[in-house]
Design a protein around this motif. Structure first.
Motif, PDB file in Angstrom:
ATOM      1  N   MET A   1       9.842   9.378  -1.921  1.00 32.17           N
ATOM      2  CA  MET A   1      10.052   8.021  -2.424  1.00 32.17           C
ATOM      3  C   MET A   1       8.814   7.168  -2.131  1.00 32.17           C
ATOM      4  O   MET A   1       8.297   7.164  -1.019  1.00 32.17           O
ATOM      5  CB  MET A   1      11.289   7.387  -1.757  1.00 32.17           C
ATOM      6  N   ILE A   2       8.339   6.457  -3.141  1.00 25.84           N
ATOM      7  CA  ILE A   2       7.227   5.514  -3.003  1.00 25.84           C
ATOM      8  C   ILE A   2       7.780   4.099  -3.113  1.00 25.84           C
ATOM      9  O   ILE A   2       8.558   3.792  -4.031  1.00 25.84           O
ATOM     10  CB  ILE A   2       6.171   5.746  -4.095  1.00 25.84           C
ATOM     11  N   LEU A   3       7.385   3.243  -2.188  1.00 23.77           N
ATOM     12  CA  LEU A   3       7.783   1.834  -2.240  1.00 23.77           C
ATOM     13  C   LEU A   3       6.590   0.992  -2.657  1.00 23.77           C
ATOM     14  O   LEU A   3       5.480   1.160  -2.136  1.00 23.77           O
ATOM     15  CB  LEU A   3       8.274   1.366  -0.872  1.00 23.77           C
ATOM     16  N   VAL A   4       6.813   0.073  -3.580  1.00 26.23           N
ATOM     17  CA  VAL A   4       5.776  -0.845  -4.043  1.00 26.23           C
ATOM     18  C   VAL A   4       6.161  -2.263  -3.673  1.00 26.23           C
ATOM     19  O   VAL A   4       7.261  -2.721  -4.005  1.00 26.23           O
ATOM     20  CB  VAL A   4       5.569  -0.739  -5.570  1.00 26.23           C
ATOM     21  N   THR A   5       5.285  -2.957  -2.958  1.00 25.93           N
ATOM     22  CA  THR A   5       5.446  -4.392  -2.737  1.00 25.93           C
ATOM     23  C   THR A   5       4.435  -5.113  -3.622  1.00 25.93           C
ATOM     24  O   THR A   5       3.507  -4.512  -4.162  1.00 25.93           O
ATOM     25  CB  THR A   5       5.208  -4.768  -1.263  1.00 25.93           C
ATOM     26  N   GLY A   6       4.612  -6.415  -3.774  1.00 22.22           N
ATOM     27  CA  GLY A   6       3.673  -7.190  -4.592  1.00 22.22           C
ATOM     28  C   GLY A   6       3.752  -6.864  -6.070  1.00 22.22           C
ATOM     29  O   GLY A   6       2.783  -7.060  -6.812  1.00 22.22           O
ATOM     30  N   ALA A   7       4.909  -6.385  -6.542  1.00 21.99           N
ATOM     31  CA  ALA A   7       5.017  -5.931  -7.929  1.00 21.99           C
ATOM     32  C   ALA A   7       5.040  -7.073  -8.935  1.00 21.99           C
ATOM     33  O   ALA A   7       4.950  -6.820 -10.140  1.00 21.99           O
ATOM     34  CB  ALA A   7       6.270  -5.074  -8.103  1.00 21.99           C
ATOM     35  N   GLY A  22       7.456  11.213 -12.783  1.00 22.47           N
ATOM     36  CA  GLY A  22       8.244  12.160 -12.021  1.00 22.47           C
ATOM     37  C   GLY A  22       8.472  11.777 -10.569  1.00 22.47           C
ATOM     38  O   GLY A  22       9.182  12.494  -9.846  1.00 22.47           O
ATOM     39  N   ARG A  23       7.894  10.677 -10.118  1.00 18.51           N
ATOM     40  CA  ARG A  23       8.041  10.274  -8.727  1.00 18.51           C
ATOM     41  C   ARG A  23       9.157   9.244  -8.572  1.00 18.51           C
ATOM     42  O   ARG A  23       9.322   8.347  -9.406  1.00 18.51           O
ATOM     43  CB  ARG A  23       6.733   9.668  -8.204  1.00 18.51           C
ATOM     44  N   ALA A  24       9.921   9.363  -7.476  1.00 19.91           N
ATOM     45  CA  ALA A  24      10.943   8.360  -7.167  1.00 19.91           C
ATOM     46  C   ALA A  24      10.239   7.097  -6.673  1.00 19.91           C
ATOM     47  O   ALA A  24       9.404   7.158  -5.758  1.00 19.91           O
ATOM     48  CB  ALA A  24      11.887   8.893  -6.104  1.00 19.91           C
ATOM     49  N   VAL A  25      10.560   5.963  -7.270  1.00 19.92           N
ATOM     50  CA  VAL A  25       9.874   4.706  -6.973  1.00 19.92           C
ATOM     51  C   VAL A  25      10.892   3.608  -6.704  1.00 19.92           C
ATOM     52  O   VAL A  25      11.878   3.458  -7.438  1.00 19.92           O
ATOM     53  CB  VAL A  25       8.954   4.281  -8.139  1.00 19.92           C
ATOM     54  N   ARG A  26      10.624   2.849  -5.654  1.00 20.38           N
ATOM     55  CA  ARG A  26      11.444   1.690  -5.326  1.00 20.38           C
ATOM     56  C   ARG A  26      10.520   0.468  -5.224  1.00 20.38           C
ATOM     57  O   ARG A  26       9.404   0.570  -4.729  1.00 20.38           O
ATOM     58  CB  ARG A  26      12.171   1.912  -4.005  1.00 20.38           C
ATOM     59  N   VAL A  27      11.002  -0.675  -5.672  1.00 17.16           N
ATOM     60  CA  VAL A  27      10.238  -1.916  -5.613  1.00 17.16           C
ATOM     61  C   VAL A  27      10.931  -2.892  -4.679  1.00 17.16           C
ATOM     62  O   VAL A  27      12.150  -3.101  -4.783  1.00 17.16           O
ATOM     63  CB  VAL A  27      10.105  -2.556  -7.015  1.00 17.16           C
ATOM     64  N   LEU A  28      10.168  -3.473  -3.770  1.00 14.09           N
ATOM     65  CA  LEU A  28      10.683  -4.530  -2.908  1.00 14.09           C
ATOM     66  C   LEU A  28      10.270  -5.864  -3.505  1.00 14.09           C
ATOM     67  O   LEU A  28       9.082  -6.093  -3.766  1.00 14.09           O
ATOM     68  CB  LEU A  28      10.113  -4.370  -1.489  1.00 14.09           C
ATOM     69  N   ALA A  29      11.229  -6.752  -3.743  1.00 16.07           N
ATOM     70  CA  ALA A  29      10.909  -8.039  -4.360  1.00 16.07           C
ATOM     71  C   ALA A  29      11.811  -9.126  -3.803  1.00 16.07           C
ATOM     72  O   ALA A  29      13.013  -8.922  -3.622  1.00 16.07           O
ATOM     73  CB  ALA A  29      11.065  -7.964  -5.876  1.00 16.07           C
ATOM     74  N   ARG A  36       8.821  -6.660 -13.642  1.00 11.70           N
ATOM     75  CA  ARG A  36       8.789  -6.008 -14.943  1.00 11.70           C
ATOM     76  C   ARG A  36       8.884  -4.499 -14.695  1.00 11.70           C
ATOM     77  O   ARG A  36       7.910  -3.861 -14.304  1.00 11.70           O
ATOM     78  CB  ARG A  36       7.500  -6.345 -15.687  1.00 11.70           C
ATOM     79  N   VAL A  37      10.055  -3.932 -14.915  1.00  9.08           N
ATOM     80  CA  VAL A  37      10.276  -2.511 -14.634  1.00  9.08           C
ATOM     81  C   VAL A  37       9.682  -1.687 -15.769  1.00  9.08           C
ATOM     82  O   VAL A  37      10.076  -1.845 -16.927  1.00  9.08           O
ATOM     83  CB  VAL A  37      11.776  -2.208 -14.479  1.00  9.08           C
ATOM     84  N   PRO A  38       8.713  -0.782 -15.475  1.00  9.69           N
ATOM     85  CA  PRO A  38       8.004  -0.075 -16.544  1.00  9.69           C
ATOM     86  C   PRO A  38       8.768   1.093 -17.156  1.00  9.69           C
ATOM     87  O   PRO A  38       8.427   1.552 -18.248  1.00  9.69           O
ATOM     88  CB  PRO A  38       6.741   0.428 -15.839  1.00  9.69           C
ATOM     89  N   ARG A  39       9.779   1.604 -16.455  1.00  5.58           N
ATOM     90  CA  ARG A  39      10.506   2.769 -16.966  1.00  5.58           C
ATOM     91  C   ARG A  39      11.850   2.875 -16.276  1.00  5.58           C
ATOM     92  O   ARG A  39      12.073   2.269 -15.222  1.00  5.58           O
ATOM     93  CB  ARG A  39       9.697   4.048 -16.725  1.00  5.58           C
ATOM     94  N   ALA A  40      12.712   3.641 -16.883  1.00  3.23           N
ATOM     95  CA  ALA A  40      14.020   3.877 -16.287  1.00  3.23           C
ATOM     96  C   ALA A  40      13.856   4.660 -14.991  1.00  3.23           C
ATOM     97  O   ALA A  40      12.947   5.470 -14.842  1.00  3.23           O
ATOM     98  CB  ALA A  40      14.906   4.649 -17.263  1.00  3.23           C
ATOM     99  N   GLY A  41      14.749   4.415 -14.054  1.00  2.00           N
ATOM    100  CA  GLY A  41      14.739   5.139 -12.807  1.00  2.00           C
ATOM    101  C   GLY A  41      14.018   4.446 -11.671  1.00  2.00           C
ATOM    102  O   GLY A  41      14.090   4.901 -10.524  1.00  2.00           O
ATOM    103  N   VAL A  42      13.308   3.350 -11.964  1.00  2.00           N
ATOM    104  CA  VAL A  42      12.668   2.571 -10.899  1.00  2.00           C
ATOM    105  C   VAL A  42      13.716   1.658 -10.277  1.00  2.00           C
ATOM    106  O   VAL A  42      14.355   0.869 -10.968  1.00  2.00           O
ATOM    107  CB  VAL A  42      11.488   1.741 -11.445  1.00  2.00           C
ATOM    108  N   GLU A  43      13.889   1.787  -8.975  1.00  2.00           N
ATOM    109  CA  GLU A  43      14.882   0.999  -8.257  1.00  2.00           C
ATOM    110  C   GLU A  43      14.236  -0.293  -7.740  1.00  2.00           C
ATOM    111  O   GLU A  43      13.147  -0.260  -7.166  1.00  2.00           O
ATOM    112  CB  GLU A  43      15.415   1.812  -7.073  1.00  2.00           C
TER     113      GLU A  43
END
Length: 286
Positions: A1-7, A22-29, A36-43
């Motif tokens: 799982m990759i977490l992105v801040t500052g999205a 193909g990578r599991a991605v989570r956004v902290l906001a 702006r979610v770029p694709r399905a499956g981004v949490e």
């Protein structure tokens, strides 16, 4: 799982767009509705640096994280790193600043970034530091006067800066988040050439296909303009940084982007062409 801040900011948003599907991605906001979610499956999870419990939930199961903070003098990095250690995060990729490596730079913003870097490198977590020069996208601050008057106003118009395209920063961030071999590395990122504000104005004019004028601000005028957007202490740091730029401290061009990505860094003319709509009378506010 990759977490992105500052999205919702420049680099975080671009990195989120470019992460492999193909990578599991989570956004902290703080406000998930702004992401702006770029694709399905981004949490997307609601959390902020001041809420330890929410940070813990956001970091659960995360292997690598992109850390972007902007509250100068704040403790956001410390709060995030504390939660990341507790959650067992393996590596943190932090967006810092090129000035950190210059011992002559002692302004408030640089000293804060140094402290944030030190907190990460001494945290026991894996780390990668991204140290970009000024973002090319800072030129968006000129958009209102370009749209209304065909005029760019800036301090020290002939001071050079090897400014970098934000998408190049995001490209390197994605590499550090998805590849091996970047732990324990600090990457200073620049554009392909050093440009002054006058030269940027000329390239922007070519991209727009119209004539633009340049007016150099006096330091007092720049201070007044900056105070409309930033706290006084930050303004003084920015003015001190501008003096260093005038002295040539930000002119060095490095080949880091090419070495890491295998291609040349994007030029300011490319950025200007891609963002020309923001400088046209019908364009969006910067």
């Amino acid at each position: 799982m990759i977490l992105v801040t500052g999205a919702t900011g420049t680099v975080g948003r671009l990195a989120l767009e470019q992460l492999p599907a193909g990578r599991a991605v989570r956004v902290l906001a703080r406000d998930p509705s702004r992401v702006r979610v770029p694709r399905a499956g981004v949490e997307v999870v609601r959390a902020h640096y001041g809420d330890a419990a929410a940070l813990g939930r956001a970091l659960a199961g995360v292997e690598r994280a992109l850390l972007v903070t902007s509250r100068v003098g704040g403790q956001d990095d410390l709060a995030f790193l504390r939660a990341a250690r507790e959650a067992g995060v393996g590596q943190v990729v932090k967006v810092s600043a090129a000035s950190v490596a210059d011992e002559r730079a002692q302004d408030l913003i640089t000293r804060w970034q140094r402290a944030c870097e030190a907190a990460l490198t001494s945290s026991g977590l894996g780390w990668t530091l991204l140290r970009p020069r000024a973002f090319m996208s800072n030129a968006l601050s000129w958009a209102p006067s370009v749209r209304a008057e065909g005029l760019v106003r800036s301090l020290y118009g002939h001071a050079p800066n090897a400014c970098v395209h934000p998408r190049d920063i995001a490209d390197v961030a994605v590499l550090a988040l998805t590849e091996q071999g970047h732990a324990g590395r600090a990457y200073t990122l620049t554009g392909p050439q050093s440009l002054s504000a006058v030269q940027q104005t000329q390239q922007l004019a070519r991209a727009l296909g119209r004539r633009l004028r340049f007016a150099e601000l006096e330091p007092a005028q720049a201070r007044t303009a900056l105070l409309r957007r930033h706290p006084a202490a930050v303004v003084e740091a920015l003015l001190e940084s501008a003096l260093r730029q005038k002295a040539g401290a930000k002119a060095q061009v490095l080949d880091t982007v090419r070495a890491l990505t295998g291609r040349a860094p994007r030029a300011f003319g490319t950025w200007a062409h891609d963002h020309a709509h923001a400088f046209t009378p019908a364009g969006p506010a910067a």
